[in-house]
Design an enzyme around this catalytic site. Structure first.
Site, short mmCIF file in Angstrom:
data_model
loop_
_atom_site.label_atom_id
_atom_site.label_comp_id
_atom_site.label_asym_id
_atom_site.label_seq_id
_atom_site.Cartn_x
_atom_site.Cartn_y
_atom_site.Cartn_z
N ASP A 154 -31.40 52.59 58.53
CA ASP A 154 -31.25 51.17 58.28
C ASP A 154 -32.28 50.41 59.09
O ASP A 154 -32.55 50.77 60.23
CB ASP A 154 -29.84 50.72 58.68
N ASP B 88 -30.03 24.90 70.20
CA ASP B 88 -29.75 25.95 69.20
C ASP B 88 -29.50 27.27 69.93
O ASP B 88 -30.39 27.82 70.56
CB ASP B 88 -30.97 26.05 68.28
N THR C 162 -26.06 23.68 58.92
CA THR C 162 -24.96 23.84 57.97
C THR C 162 -25.49 24.51 56.71
O THR C 162 -26.70 24.51 56.45
CB THR C 162 -24.35 22.48 57.54
N ALA C 163 -24.57 25.10 55.99
CA ALA C 163 -24.99 25.81 54.78
C ALA C 163 -25.55 24.84 53.76
O ALA C 163 -26.36 25.21 52.92
CB ALA C 163 -23.80 26.58 54.20
N GLN C 164 -25.11 23.54 53.83
CA GLN C 164 -25.61 22.56 52.86
C GLN C 164 -27.04 22.15 53.19
O GLN C 164 -27.92 22.20 52.35
CB GLN C 164 -24.72 21.32 52.83
N ARG D 113 -29.10 23.52 55.47
CA ARG D 113 -29.93 24.67 55.85
C ARG D 113 -31.02 24.25 56.82
O ARG D 113 -32.14 24.73 56.79
CB ARG D 113 -30.51 25.34 54.61
N MET D 114 -30.67 23.32 57.67
CA MET D 114 -31.59 22.85 58.70
C MET D 114 -30.80 22.60 59.97
O MET D 114 -29.59 22.42 59.94
CB MET D 114 -32.25 21.52 58.28
N LYS E 85 -35.83 21.50 61.88
CA LYS E 85 -36.47 22.76 61.50
C LYS E 85 -35.51 23.47 60.55
O LYS E 85 -34.29 23.30 60.64
CB LYS E 85 -36.78 23.63 62.72
N ASP F 110 -21.03 52.01 52.12
CA ASP F 110 -21.88 53.14 52.48
C ASP F 110 -21.20 54.47 52.17
O ASP F 110 -21.84 55.52 52.19
CB ASP F 110 -22.20 53.13 53.99
#
Lengths: 568, 691
Positions: free
Chosen positions: B317, B354, B388-390, B392-393, B405, B531
């Protein structure tokens, strides 16, 4: 030892090397059914034979079917030969009016020719009618050799194929080998022998008055034809009792040279066939080289030993520089006799051009050891190749582990089943060679056949059983075979033939079914010098060590005794 | 007990004193023919030894001479047997010690079996009845709370807890187990440290992971592996051949007019048959398994260990094996008109709060390249805007200044597609993606500054490991969910031979089947339920201990440390096991030459004095020669026990080199060593007057 002697040996070896590739290529075309020159001529005959015999030639067989075919074919051959020998007095082509062959002798001789051994407990010219020679013996010279090559081809297919359930068709292989390989080459070689002075006639013996005025009966017959296949098929059964030492069987130095070449011709070609069919000719050359190494050592030792004079004879005032000429033909001399003796026992031919019994102990030791190793140094046609592959399997198994992988040969895993079959085949030789010798040297009927006493007599017995089990057929000489010997030797020959053929075919069947792991740098290479040394080492240590006590009590002690001035 | 400490303690004491005494006792117990029978070579030795002992007793009773010599030979024959048993007992002993410590952890626990509520559901608050662990059946559901031992193997169906698995793994740091996902398997005997979980029992008592582990390390279930069986057949065949060789000697000797005693024949026979490898064969196998266990890998069968040595293709992997798990900022790529420093400054500001590894790596890179120090958010009066997923920044708001960013598309959408530099940002981003990186666009108040190049960081030294594997003849294939472009770039950087991009479980399975169809053996490791099919299909499937029950069941090895790089070591251990077997077999058989030269003259010199010439070692007397050969044959077993247990050293060089080296050491060495050894023993034996 002389320069000319070494040149003879070197020239022989170079010719063998030169013949290997072309013959191997031809064998491949024949055995894989590819078009070739003779196929265009004899193709209709081949197909006609299949039609007459009802053979479905395109049909492949499993190893069990293949082995069954081989055994059945040999069994029928045995019955036919036995019957012909027993009834020869009633059959035509018996100008000398020879009587029926005695039952034990007929049994021994039939097995002997069917197993490609050609041990001869009889004098050919005084026992066998022309019909027996031609229809019983000469035919077996061809087909028993064909059986060997067919089995070798089947075994090679086993190594070459992947995920296959079959290893060829025994009937097709037999027909093709006989028709396209053995017969045509024999015809050419026979004509060559005729040119060299070998008789080829259906007349009986000739009565002549010698210069001294005495009358002498000179036996003649279809000698040249039998001579060719006797060598080519590593049969070794001569027309005359003295075999290739007889001036009618082997008249000149040139005929002698061609005879030894013929003995090795197909055996070496099969190594090349092996390489070609598994996809890498180098693999074949590696096997060839391991054989060649042991051959060269053998011939060197024999020549060296025989170039020395017997101290007892030298003491009588004979020039020791002549070497040991006892039992040798002056037209061949030491080198050609040593070469012949080595070649004939390396391959399971068994023809002789000198009396091995008269060799000095060490000179006689080499032919004996050659046979004990199981006839794997070039070996009998076919038998040599499948025999050496057994040792290659052992070598790969022992040493292959040392590179950190479970053993594999040509990308195929060597597993319990293959090891079991290999050991079975390897076991049967010492069992017969040592076991029967042990019985023979302590029982009345066994002892009565020996002509010599002491270690030399022991060697006679050991040599005979080694020769039988290895399917060689050469005799040390001096034996007067009696029913006990005929019976025991017959068993030895059967065990030495079929207890190897059946296991190797089983291995072939198992190998054919296996997948092939692609070679990587982690795979142990089987085409380099190291592998060659390894296989030779395994042949000597695994194949030979078993016999060391027996050899010590035979030729070795005889040699040491001779050095102290005692002979047997 | 951590992995490191366990390893050092066991390699240090290969023959630990506390294991020796039980092993000696065990050597005698193993003389029982019913046990001996499993090893044909030594079984035959036992038969002939009993025979000679009976003869000895008979001779002593009838008052025969030469008893001193006969007693010594007899003793050494028994020693040969005991030494062989000792080798096996020592190898087993180490596993036994480990099994005992495992057994101690299998304390009697009570399980809290939950009863299903009316809806057929199990809830934490539901009723439970205490039930002894052995009475739990597969399918029962139990509640395990802080401080409880988990009563049996199972799958978490509800809750999350930290679990101390040190009893199994030797790793003292607790691990998290939770329902769903790839961290749901729990092992009986481990202990919940905090919180609670509801577990569905998946293993019956007696077949739990702990039980199997105990059985494995004890070697109780030890089956002969395929290669071991084949080797045993080879050795049995050799033994048979030497039976013929020796059994025919009396008749040869009778012909020669001599006489030879049974004792000498037995001595010759025992020294000729491959007793060295016969004695050490099972010890080698056990030690191989043991090496894996010390490496914290449990092989469910010896077959798997052998297969590991044969592996042609390694599936690895990407994440965690080839690259370290997280992406790191590698470069600041500004649009024209913006300096790198400006971009770095803005990117750092946006990442100050962050806490993701990517964010932290940006702060670090800015500091390293431009000495821009991390600033205090409070001092700047900055407000963190999390990802956030909405959107994406992520980023910061400093007053009205908004620094962002994020994914290139999202940032471009936020500033508008017509913004200055949009085309350049897109071009840079494409370029980065082509190199296998992840682009992160940075905007300061609607102005595009440039792109941060986030990179998968290939582990140090991995390139060399792959080169090593290539020399061993093993092909490495990287498995990744990345797109082919990214995958190709990482493959090139890490030196892996091939890669499978956008890998799905089906694609993985296909790849394994394809390789196997070509005759190759494939090894892989995995942890997830998806797997499992591939793990089952692979010849060597190493399941991570952290993985799901399904994965652990499918693999034929379990790595207790859950370290995928170990696959490489596992291959080495497999190879070492096979090499040791081969080396000792070759050594054993090569030994025969010298033994013949010792015994043959001694045997025959009585009636053929000429054969004294073969006594090349100039051994003092026939008796001393035979005795020395027998003593050498027994002692060499003891001498080689450490090698059998430690294994022949494996070096990743090509097979040809390896073979040459080992053939030289064990083949040629095997030819020569006994000449010296027997001569030495002969000198000793004669000097102290034993023979």
């Amino acid at each position: 030892m002389s320069l000319s002697g070494w040149i003879t040996i070197a020239a022989f070896f170079l010719c063998v090397v030169a013949m290997t590739r072309p013959l191997g290529g031809y064998l491949q075309r024949v055995l894989e059914g590819q078009p070739h020159f003779l196929g265009r001529i004899f193709g209709p005959l081949e197909r006609g034979l299949y039609r007459v015999a009802g053979i479905r030639w395109e049909e492949e067989q499993s190893w069990v079917q293949y082995a069954t075919g081989v055994v059945l074919f040999s069994a029928v051959s045995f019955v036919v030969v036995y019957a012909l020998l027993r009834f020869q007095v009633l059959l035509p082509l018996n100008p000398a009016g020879l009587g029926p062959v005695a039952p034990d002798l007929a049994y021994n001789t039939s097995i002997s020719f069917v197993t490609n051994t050609n041990w001869q407990s009889y004098g050919g010219e005084t026992t066998m009618s022309h019909l027996s020679q031609m229809l019983a013996l000469a035919v077996q010279n061809f087909v028993s050799a064909a059986v060997g090559i067919a089995v070798a081809a089947a075994v090679i297919r086993g190594f070459a194929r992947r995920g296959a359930g079959t290893i060829g068709n025994v009937w097709t292989d037999l027909v093709r080998v006989t028709l396209y390989v053995l017969l045509p080459i024999s015809v050419v070689v026979a004509l060559f022998f005729v040119w060299q002075g070998v008789p080829q006639t259906l007349h009986g013996s000739v009565e002549v008055t010698t210069l001294e005025g005495a009358r002498q009966t000179i036996a003649l017959g279809p000698v040249a034809t039998q001579e060719a296949i006797k060598m080519l098929g590593t049969n070794g059964g001569g027309f005359f009792n003295t075999n290739s030492a007889h001036p009618f069987e082997n008249p000149t130095a040139l005929s002698n040279f061609v005879q030894v070449l013929c003995i090795f011709a197909l055996g070496t070609a099969l190594t090349n066939l092996f390489g070609r069919m598994v996809g890498r000719e180098r693999e074949g050359w590696a096997i060839f080289s391991a054989m060649a190494l042991l051959f060269l050592i053998g011939v060197g030792v024999t020549y060296w030993a025989e170039a020395h004079a017997n101290p007892a004879i030298a003491a009588l005032g004979v020039d020791p520089a002549l070497g040991n000429m006892e039992g040798k033909e002056t037209r061949f001399g030491i080198a050609a006799s040593a070469l012949f003796a080595t070649v004939t026992t390396d391959a399971s031919c068994g023809a002789v051009n000198a009396m091995h019994e008269s060799f000095l102990p060490l000179g006689g030791l080499v032919p004996l050891v050659n046979m004990m190793l199981g006839e794997v140094i070039i070996g009998g046609v076919g038998a040599g190749l499948y025999g050496v592959l057994l040792f290659a399997i052992i070598a790969v198994f022992m040493a292959g582990l040392m590179v950190g992988r479970t053993p594999e040969y040509l990308g195929k895993k060597i597993e319990a089943r293959e090891v079991k079959m290999t050991m079975l085949a390897v076991l049967c030789l010492p069992l017969v060679m040592l076991g029967f010798t042990a019985i023979a040297v302590v029982t009345g009927p066994g002892l009565s056949a020996l002509s010599a006493t002491g270690p030399h007599g022991f060697t006679e017995a050991l040599y005979a059983y080694s020769s039988a089990a290895a399917n060689n057929g050469s005799a040390f000489g001096g034996l007067t075979a009696n029913p006990f010997w005929n019976l025991a030797l017959g068993i030895g020959m059967v065990v030495g033939r079929f207890f190897i053929i059946i296991p190797v075919l089983a291995i072939a069947g198992a190998m054919a079914a296996k997948k092939v792991a692609p070679a990587t740098s982690g795979t142990f290479p089987t085409d380099n010098g190291l592998f060659i040394a390894l296989v030779s080492g395994v042949i000597v240590i695994v194949g030979g060590l078993t016999f060391l006590p027996a050899l010590a009590l035979g030729p070795i002690v005889e040699h040491l005794t001779m050095l102290r001035g005692t002979l047997f | 007990m951590t992995r490191q400490s366990s390893r050092s303690s066991t390699t240090g004491g290969l023959l630990r004193a506390d294991l020796l005494l039980p092993a000696i006792a065990e050597s005698f117990r193993k003389l029982d023919p019913r046990i001996m029978w499993r090893n044909p070579v030594m079984f035959v030795v036992e038969i002939v030894t009993i025979l000679t002992t009976v003869l000895l007793v008979h001779d002593l009773a009838t008052g025969h001479a030469h008893a001193g010599f006969a007693i010594q030979i007899n003793l050494w024959l028994w020693f040969t047997l005991l030494f062989a048993n000792f080798a096996e007992a020592v190898a087993e002993g180490r596993g036994k010690a480990q099994a005992d410590s495992l057994r101690r952890t299998r304390t009697e626990t009570l399980g809290k079996r939950l009863l299903a509520d009316d809806a057929g559901c199990y809830t934490r608050t539901g009723l439970y009845q205490p039930i002894p662990a052995p009475e739990l059946a597969v399918g029962d559901v139990v509640l395990v709370e802080a401080g409880d031992h988990i009563p049996s193997d199972g799958e978490v169906i509800d809750g999350i807890a930290s679990v101390d698995e040190s009893a199994i793994t030797g790793e003292s740091a607790p691990v998290i187990r939770e329902s769903g996902g790839d961290r749901s398997a729990v092992t009986g005997g481990t202990r919940v440290l905090s919180d609670w979980i509801v577990v569905r029992i998946t293993a019956a008592q007696g077949s739990t992971f702990l039980d199997r582990m105990i059985a494995l390390v004890e070697g109780a279930q030890r089956q002969k592996t395929p290669n071991e069986i084949a080797l045993t057949i080879l050795l049995a065949g050799m033994t048979l051949i030497f039976i013929f060789a020796v059994a025919t000697i009396p008749s040869f000797v009778q012909y020669a007019g001599g006489h030879i005693g049974v004792l000498i024949l037995v001595a010759l026979f025992v020294t000729l048959i491959p007793t060295t490898i016969g004695a050490l064969l099972s010890a080698i196998g056990i030690a191989g398994m043991d090496r894996l266990i010390r490496f914290n890998v449990l092989a469910m069968s010896g077959r798997a260990v052998e297969a590991a040595g044969d592996v042609d293709t390694l599936l690895l992997d990407k994440t965690g094996t080839i690259t370290i798990g997280d992406r790191q900022a590698a470069r600041f790529a500004p649009v024209p008109g913006v300096s790198e420093q400006q971009l770095a400054d803005a990117a750092q500001l946006a990442s100050l709060a962050d806490e993701t590894p990517e964010g932290r790596s940006i702060v670090v890179l800015a500091k390293e390249q431009f000495a821009i120090r991390g600033r205090e958010m409070h001092a700047l009066g900055a407000v963190f805007v999390p990802f956030t997923a909405q959107t994406r920044m992520s980023g910061v708001d400093i007053g009205s200044r908004r620094i962002r960013k994020g994914a290139v598309d999202s940032v471009l959408a936020a500033v508008g597609a017509e913004a200055a530099g949009a085309a350049e940002v897109r071009a840079i981003a494409d370029d980065i993606a082509r190199q296998g990186g992840t682009p992160l666009a940075v905007a300061d108040d609607g102005r595009l500054l440039g792109v941060v190049h986030l990179k998968d960081v290939v582990k140090g030294g991995i390139r060399e490991r792959f080169a090593e594997l290539r020399r061993m003849g093993i092909r490495t294939v990287m498995i990744t969910g990345d797109n082919p472009l990214t995958a190709a770039a990482i493959a090139a950087e890490s030196g892996v031979d091939d890669f499978l991009a956008q890998a799905t479980p089906e694609a993985k399975l296909d790849l394994i089947r394809r390789e196997q169809a070509q005759g190759k053996l494939v090894a892989m490791c995995g942890d997830g339920t998806n797997d499992a099919p591939a793990l089952a299909q692979a010849d060597v499937g190493v399941a991570m201990n952290t993985g799901t029950v399904a994965a652990r069941e499918a693999g034929n090895m379990v790595d207790l440390d859950s370290d995928p790089t170990k696959l490489i070591e596992i291959v080495g251990i497999g190879k070492q096991l096979l090499m040791t077997r081969g080396a000792l077999t070759t050594f054993s058989i090569a030994n025969d030459v010298a033994k013949y030269f010792a015994i043959i003259p001694a045997m025959f010199v009585g009636f053929y004095p000429q054969l004294g010439t073969l006594n090349v070692m100039h051994l003092a007397t026939p008796e001393s020669a035979v005795l020395s050969a027998v003593i050498f044959n027994a002692l060499i077993i003891i001498v080689l026990i450490p090698l059998a247990l430690k294994g022949v050293r494996y070096r990743p060089v090509g097979a040809a080199v390896l073979l040459r080296r080992n053939l030289l050491i064990y083949g040629v060495g095997g030819l020569l060593v006994p000449f010296a050894g027997i001569k030495l023993i002969d000198m000793l034996v004669t000097s102290i007057g034993l023979a």
